[in-house]
Design a protein around this motif. Structure first.
Motif, PDB file in Angstrom:
ATOM      1  N   ARG A   1      -7.660   6.815   0.326  1.00 34.42           N
ATOM      2  CA  ARG A   1      -6.622   6.516   1.419  1.00 34.42           C
ATOM      3  C   ARG A   1      -6.884   6.923   2.434  1.00 34.42           C
TER       4      ARG A   1
ATOM      5  N   LYS B   1      -4.033  -4.210   3.700  1.00 31.89           N
ATOM      6  CA  LYS B   1      -3.149  -4.254   5.128  1.00 31.89           C
ATOM      7  C   LYS B   1      -3.727  -3.936   6.484  1.00 31.89           C
TER       8      LYS B   1
ATOM      9  N   LYS C   1      -2.223   0.038  -5.768  1.00 33.73           N
ATOM     10  CA  LYS C   1      -1.848   1.162  -4.402  1.00 33.73           C
ATOM     11  C   LYS C   1      -2.861   0.921  -3.841  1.00 33.73           C
TER      12      LYS C   1
ATOM     13  N   HIS D   1      -3.571  -2.803  -2.706  1.00 35.87           N
ATOM     14  CA  HIS D   1      -2.582  -3.099  -1.633  1.00 35.87           C
ATOM     15  C   HIS D   1      -2.866  -2.201  -0.257  1.00 35.87           C
ATOM     16  N   TYR D   2      -3.545  -0.980   0.343  1.00 33.85           N
ATOM     17  CA  TYR D   2      -3.902  -0.254   1.065  1.00 33.85           C
ATOM     18  C   TYR D   2      -4.958  -1.106   1.626  1.00 33.85           C
TER      19      TYR D   2
END
Length: 84
Positions: A36, A82, A75, A78-79
């Motif tokens: 992340r 983006k 997630k 998806h991160y």
């Protein structure tokens, strides 16, 4: 305190298993956090398969729940999508 031999053995086994599970759960959390924190899309795409594999393995042996693994993988994907 336990009185039976089998109870004492069970306590030892559970303690050992707990430490093992905590180690791998912690390792997973660090890997997810590092992914992340990555701002480079190419680097993140390179890290994603290893993190997904780790999540699947931990879900398989019930260190984390299978739905939690699925949610994290979703997630993270998806991160990465983006990222520009």
């Amino acid at each position: 305190m336990a009185n039976h031999k089998s109870s004492l053995k069970r306590i030892r086994q559970e303690q050992k298993r707990r430490l093992h599970n905590r180690y791998y759960a912690r390792k997973m959390r660090v890997a997810v956090r590092q992914l992340r924190a990555t701002k480079d899309k190419a680097e993140a795409e390179k890290q994603l398969p290893a993190v997904q594999k780790m999540l699947d393995k931990l879900a398989k042996v019930n260190i984390i729940h299978k739905n939690k693994a699925s949610n994290l993988k979703s997630k993270l994907a998806h991160y990465i999508n983006k990222l520009g």
